[in-house]
Design an enzyme around this catalytic site. Structure first.
Site, short mmCIF file in Angstrom:
data_model
loop_
_atom_site.label_atom_id
_atom_site.label_comp_id
_atom_site.label_asym_id
_atom_site.label_seq_id
_atom_site.Cartn_x
_atom_site.Cartn_y
_atom_site.Cartn_z
CB SER A 110 -0.97 -0.04 1.19
OG SER A 110 -1.99 0.91 1.06
CD GLU A 206 -4.95 16.54 13.67
OE1 GLU A 206 -4.98 17.35 12.71
OE2 GLU A 206 -5.96 16.16 14.28
CG HIS A 265 -5.63 -2.74 0.26
ND1 HIS A 265 -4.77 -2.51 -0.79
CD2 HIS A 265 -5.25 -1.88 1.25
CE1 HIS A 265 -3.92 -1.56 -0.48
NE2 HIS A 265 -4.17 -1.17 0.75
#
Length: 286
Positions: A110, A206, A265
């Site tokens: 990924s 964040e 995935h």
């Protein structure tokens, strides 16, 4: 009602944007004579989620050393406000230099796969072979989907003092309306850790949310990687599709594209034995 989970407490010396990350590295096997394997996990994953890989690989090829890496803002690695593939590629380059590794076999899943591709395209001299697990060198899933996952993780509320099993179940229940695949929820929940009686997210949500567009896209390259490459996808996943083949061929002309039947995935979780077999078959003798 408890407040939403806080980020994982970090040392005061978090990385500045220009500072390379000194990746925590799990090392298995002897130094041996074969090329070391360098493995990087995907977004929202830590090397602990893939700890079965190196044990099996060392057993199958004892002359190789296997390195498992946590990307910046993931697992045990430092947090940084910068999260681009160029920065993460430099992190791996600094690590290889620090360990005295002049060439390696590079595998990534990924986001880790895109980092591995970036490194191979920037510094092909460092990469003997490349394995990209269920990701192509193109823009991937719409940002809105992953943004919703991050928002759901940020909104999770867990009271202090709960047993770990109860905390995970509560978080799972709160994520379920947005993250509907059970395997994906379990994948995200690997980031839920207990620190001094409170549950927090280990991953830097964040920084990931701020750089989500960078993570979903892929840097522009013009010169191809000349070495052998394997793109190993799950047959039930959309992340390596036939429309990606021209760009794979342009950047990785020696690429072989394979699919593991029945895998999604998270290929190594869905079909572990088949995944190990496919990777080992791609590699030369140690």
């Amino acid at each position: 009602m408890p407040p939403p989970l806080r980020p994982w407490p970090r040392p005061p010396t978090t990385l500045s944007p220009a500072e390379p990350c000194r990746w925590p590295t799990g090392r298995w096997g002897p130094a041996g004579t074969g090329r070391p394997w360098c493995c990087s996990t995907g977004s929202s994953a830590a090397r602990a989620t893939s700890r079965r890989w190196p044990r099996r690989w060392c057993a199958a090829a004892a002359a190789r050393q296997v390195l498992m890496l946590d990307a910046r803002n993931h697992g045990g690695s430092p947090h940084s406000p910068l999260m681009t593939y160029e920065a993460m590629s430099l992190d791996v380059q600094h690590l290889l230099t620090r360990l005295g590794i002049t060439k390696c076999i590079l595998l990534g899943h990924s986001m880790g796969g895109k980092t591995a591709m970036t490194l191979a395209l920037q510094r092909p001299d460092l990469v003997e072979r490349l394995i990209s697990v269920d990701i192509s060198p193109v823009s991937t899933t719409p940002v809105s989907e992953f943004s919703a996952y991050i928002s759901a993780m940020k909104s999770v509320k867990i009271p202090d003092g709960l047993p770990r099993s109860a905390a995970r179940q509560l978080a799972d229940n709160q994520l379920r309306p947005v993250v509907q695949l059970p395997q994906l929820r379990q994948f995200l929940l690997t980031n839920l850790v207990e620190v001094e009686g409170r549950y927090v997210w280990r991953v830097n949500l964040e920084a990931i949310s701020h750089h989500l567009a960078d993570i979903m896209n892929f840097p522009v390259f013009h010169k191809p990687y000349p070495g052998p490459a394997l793109f190993l996808g799950g047959s039930n996943s959309p992340y390596i599709s036939s429309k990606d083949y021209p760009e794979i061929q342009r950047l990785f002309p020696k690429a072989d594209v394979q699919y593991i039947e029945g895998a999604g995935h998270i290929v190594h979780q869905d079909k572990f034995e088949e995944f190990i077999t496919a990777v080992l078959s791609f590699l030369p003798p140690p």
